[in-house]
Design a protein around this motif. Structure first.
Motif, short mmCIF file in Angstrom:
data_model
loop_
_atom_site.label_atom_id
_atom_site.label_comp_id
_atom_site.label_asym_id
_atom_site.label_seq_id
_atom_site.Cartn_x
_atom_site.Cartn_y
_atom_site.Cartn_z
N ASN A 53 -13.86 0.00 0.53
CA ASN A 53 -12.53 -0.61 0.45
C ASN A 53 -12.62 -2.07 0.85
O ASN A 53 -12.73 -2.41 2.03
N THR A 56 -10.22 -4.29 -0.26
CA THR A 56 -8.91 -4.85 -0.59
C THR A 56 -8.26 -5.57 0.58
O THR A 56 -7.36 -6.38 0.39
N HIS A 84 -6.52 -3.93 2.67
CA HIS A 84 -5.31 -3.15 2.91
C HIS A 84 -5.66 -1.68 3.13
O HIS A 84 -6.71 -1.20 2.69
N ASN A 85 -4.73 -0.98 3.79
CA ASN A 85 -4.89 0.45 4.03
C ASN A 85 -3.49 1.06 4.11
O ASN A 85 -2.64 0.56 4.85
N PRO A 86 -3.22 2.14 3.35
CA PRO A 86 -1.87 2.71 3.33
C PRO A 86 -1.49 3.43 4.62
O PRO A 86 -0.33 3.83 4.78
N THR A 88 0.73 4.12 -3.04
CA THR A 88 0.39 5.51 -2.75
C THR A 88 1.59 6.44 -2.74
O THR A 88 1.45 7.63 -2.45
N PRO A 127 0.81 -1.22 0.00
CA PRO A 127 0.00 0.00 0.00
C PRO A 127 0.85 1.28 0.00
O PRO A 127 0.47 2.27 -0.64
N GLN A 137 -6.80 3.04 -2.39
CA GLN A 137 -5.57 3.27 -1.63
C GLN A 137 -5.08 4.71 -1.82
O GLN A 137 -4.73 5.40 -0.85
#
Length: 275
Positions: free
Chosen positions: A135, A137, A139-141, A95, A91, A216
């Motif tokens: 979201n 995914t 995942h999170n940035p 980003t 992530p 993201q």
């Protein structure tokens, strides 16, 4: 350990050395949309592989080039191609361009993507104005230690997509006679396309379109305090009752046909921002 913020500063310094006018608007293009901004007066162009610390896109139709110049008489930065989690990037890597934009002083972030339609009122070739996203995914940035210099620990996500920019896009579409849909974008990990059961699930939870990108970068953009506008090129429409296979080539071809209308809307939004 060097944080992404410190690396972004170094990359931004490289770009800053090569440009004289500093844009406030950043544009990130998606699958099949990388050749957008054809009317742009480019003052600086650089391949991703020649930019220090920058990832390199591995996906077909993602040109992988950074442009700076005038579009609609205003200075903008354009990233022709993005990075995806399914390419194996983290992530933070996905980003990273947003953090570089942040260091360069970008205030408005405009994102485009190719998406599959879930709303039965949509047709292939439509443009969907993103009003919200989901979201999915995993995942999170922003996971990990927060860099307070980049943004607050818990950014509010209740109004991600800027209302004034949305209104500007709607007005532009009306005046330019461009058909514009509105809806919720669901971001998945990919790269496998959705099963019929997954399509039914996504429709049930309120998604109008689905893709493998955007969320993201948007989260990082919100964390950075940017105003966000998102536009999805609807390349195909899912019908779980009558599933029809989609190929990347078909998706790219449809996205390219939609690209001029997306450019028209973006040009008007940029003009409105500076008036």
């Amino acid at each position: 350990m060097i944080t992404s913020g410190k690396i972004a500063k170094k990359t931004a310094a490289f770009i800053r050395k090569n440009i004289s006018n500093f844009p406030q608007i950043g544009i990130l293009s998606g699958t099949g949309l990388g050749e957008s901004m054809q009317s742009m007066d480019v003052s600086f162009s650089c391949r991703y592989e020649d930019i220090p610390n920058f990832p390199v896109s591995t996906v077909k139709s993602h040109i992988g080039k950074l442009l700076v110049g005038k579009f609609a008489k205003d200075e903008v930065m354009v990233l022709q191609g993005r990075f995806h989690l399914y390419e194996g990037y983290s992530p933070l890597e996905v980003t990273f361009p947003i953090r570089v934009m942040q260091e360069l002083g970008i205030k408005i972030l405009i994102l485009t993507n190719a998406a599959g339609g879930l709303n039965t009122s949509f047709s292939a070739g439509d443009i969907m104005l993103i009003t919200d996203h989901i979201n999915l995914t995993g995942h999170n940035p922003l996971v990990g230690a927060n860099d307070d210099k980049l943004g607050i620990r818990f950014p509010d996500m209740s109004a991600v997509y800027d209302k004034k920019l949305i209104d500007s896009a709607l007005n532009a579409a009306k005046e330019e006679k461009v058909h514009l849909q509105k809806g919720v974008y669901a971001g998945l990990l990919g790269p496998s396309l959705e099963t019929s059961a997954e399509v039914r699930f996504l429709k049930t939870i309120g998604a109008d379109a689905v893709g493998f990108s955007t969320v993201q970068e948007v989260i990082a953009g919100v964390h950075a305090g940017m105003r966000i506008l998102g536009l999805s090129a609807i390349t195909n429409v899912h019908d779980p009752a009558n599933p029809s296979p989609s190929t990347l080539d078909e998706i790219i071809d449809t996205a390219k046909k939609i690209m001029p209308n997306i450019d028209t809307i973006i040009k008007r939004v940029i003009t409105d921002f500076n008036e």
